[in-house]
Design an enzyme around this catalytic site. Structure first.
Site, mmCIF file in Angstrom:
data_model
loop_
_atom_site.group_PDB
_atom_site.id
_atom_site.type_symbol
_atom_site.label_atom_id
_atom_site.label_comp_id
_atom_site.label_asym_id
_atom_site.label_seq_id
_atom_site.Cartn_x
_atom_site.Cartn_y
_atom_site.Cartn_z
ATOM 1 N N LYS A 79 0.727 -1.160 0.017
ATOM 2 C CA LYS A 79 0.007 0.016 0.012
ATOM 3 C C LYS A 79 0.831 1.461 0.057
ATOM 4 O O LYS A 79 1.620 1.385 0.868
ATOM 5 C CB LYS A 79 -0.909 -0.088 1.147
ATOM 6 C CG LYS A 79 -1.814 -1.090 1.141
ATOM 7 C CD LYS A 79 -2.819 -1.257 2.539
ATOM 8 C CE LYS A 79 -1.770 -1.606 3.667
ATOM 9 N NZ LYS A 79 -2.774 -2.277 4.834
ATOM 10 N N GLY A 94 -8.280 2.151 10.888
ATOM 11 C CA GLY A 94 -8.894 0.800 10.299
ATOM 12 C C GLY A 94 -8.884 0.762 8.874
ATOM 13 O O GLY A 94 -9.471 -0.382 8.440
ATOM 14 N N THR A 95 -8.271 1.388 8.084
ATOM 15 C CA THR A 95 -8.257 1.466 6.693
ATOM 16 C C THR A 95 -7.772 0.235 6.238
ATOM 17 O O THR A 95 -8.041 -0.555 5.453
ATOM 18 C CB THR A 95 -7.639 2.476 6.021
ATOM 19 O OG1 THR A 95 -8.090 3.897 6.363
ATOM 20 C CG2 THR A 95 -7.651 2.349 4.448
ATOM 21 N N GLY A 96 -6.550 -0.165 6.953
ATOM 22 C CA GLY A 96 -5.751 -1.673 6.441
ATOM 23 C C GLY A 96 -6.533 -2.669 6.910
ATOM 24 O O GLY A 96 -6.270 -3.782 5.896
ATOM 25 N N CYS A 97 -7.116 -2.682 8.288
ATOM 26 C CA CYS A 97 -7.989 -3.688 8.491
ATOM 27 C C CYS A 97 -9.243 -4.054 7.513
ATOM 28 O O CYS A 97 -9.399 -5.215 7.077
ATOM 29 C CB CYS A 97 -8.704 -3.501 9.719
ATOM 30 S SG CYS A 97 -7.259 -3.417 11.204
ATOM 31 N N THR A 132 -8.893 7.909 8.749
ATOM 32 C CA THR A 132 -8.708 6.676 8.155
ATOM 33 C C THR A 132 -8.468 5.788 9.104
ATOM 34 O O THR A 132 -7.790 4.546 8.834
ATOM 35 C CB THR A 132 -7.284 7.057 7.157
ATOM 36 O OG1 THR A 132 -6.317 7.451 8.224
ATOM 37 C CG2 THR A 132 -7.474 7.900 6.197
#
Length: 265
Positions: free
Chosen positions: A173, A206-209, A204
């Site tokens: 990412k 929790g975007t990765g989760c 943003t």
């Protein structure tokens, strides 16, 4: 009904971890199950406290799930120590789990360390080799590849190193540090850039989760990896474009934005 299992930490503020994964699975049309690795007391500004579950309890959760409702995909998030990593990898190999997506959570959005150094080394040794996809951000990819990343060209080299070291597909990412929302996918044969819609939204958390669980949800539904990533990226853009504004720090996404209009007039 297809099924996605999330193995991750609990976020008391609901924006990341298990809570984000369950919301994401629902929005993407799959049934969610959970195995909790850690409890966190956190909000949009900081992680206040964290308590790990025991390895025995972690093992019991995994056994309870797989022996009754076998998942079509598994998303793995925060794992705070090496013994947990060994339990998870051992159980997933034993049950021959499929469509395993690892979000190598090491640091929270607010900057708190969420994984010990021994956990990171165990992830490299035991977990990455059994995963189908790993979704690191730039700092996480630097740890996994052992190199500094300052450009798109560096992203290409880092993704290549991660794949060569662990034989696991990579979705690196880019984020605002390199190229806004453009992510790089490498499957050992070809590099594919996924261009993201630039949305000027500071919330943003929790975007990765959310991205990793959306990918796992679509793998569970039978989509190929490329299509699962593409759909997940579109879902992230939709969730960010709602401009949900909760809390005093980096707030959560609107995980239900795509289905919200069906129920709220």
């Amino acid at each position: 009904m297809k099924i996605m299992l999330s193995i991750a930490g609990s976020d008391s503020s609901g924006g990341a971890g298990i809570q984000a994964d369950i919301k994401t699975a629902l929005a993407n049309g799959v049934y969610a199950m959970s195995v909790i690795t850690s409890l966190t007391a956190q909000n949009t500004t900081k992680v206040i406290a964290m308590q790990e579950v025991t390895c025995d309890f972690l093992s019991a959760q995994i056994e309870a799930v797989f022996e009754d409702i076998f998942p079509d995909a598994v998303k793995i998030g925060m794992i705070s120590n090496s013994e947990m990593v060994k339990v998870i990898s051992g159980k997933l190999k034993n049950y021959k789990a499929k469509n395993i997506v690892l979000d190598p959570v090491m640091v929270s959005t607010s900057g708190a360390d969420l994984s010990s150094s021994d956990a990171v080394e165990a992830i490299k040794e035991y977990l990455l080799p059994i995963c189908d996809l790993v979704t690191p951000n730039i700092p996480e990819a630097e740890v996994l590849s052992g190199m500094k990343i300052d450009s798109s060209e560096d992203m290409v080299e880092s993704a290549k190193r991660i794949y060569e070291n662990y034989c696991c597909d990579v979705l690196l990412k880019g984020g605002h540090r390199i190229n806004d929302a453009n992510d790089l996918y490498f499957n050992g044969k070809s590099f594919v850039w996924f261009s993201g819609k630039r949305i000027d939204n500071a919330n943003t958390h929790g975007t990765g989760c959310t991205l990793s669980s959306a990918i796992a949800s679509n793998l569970a539904k039978g989509y190929k990896m490329y299509d699962s990533i593409k759909i997940a990226k579109e879902y992230i853009s939709d969730s960010l474009s709602a401009f949900l504004n909760l809390g005093n720090g980096s707030g959560p996404l609107h995980h239900g934005n795509s289905i919200n209009s069906r129920f709220i007039k």
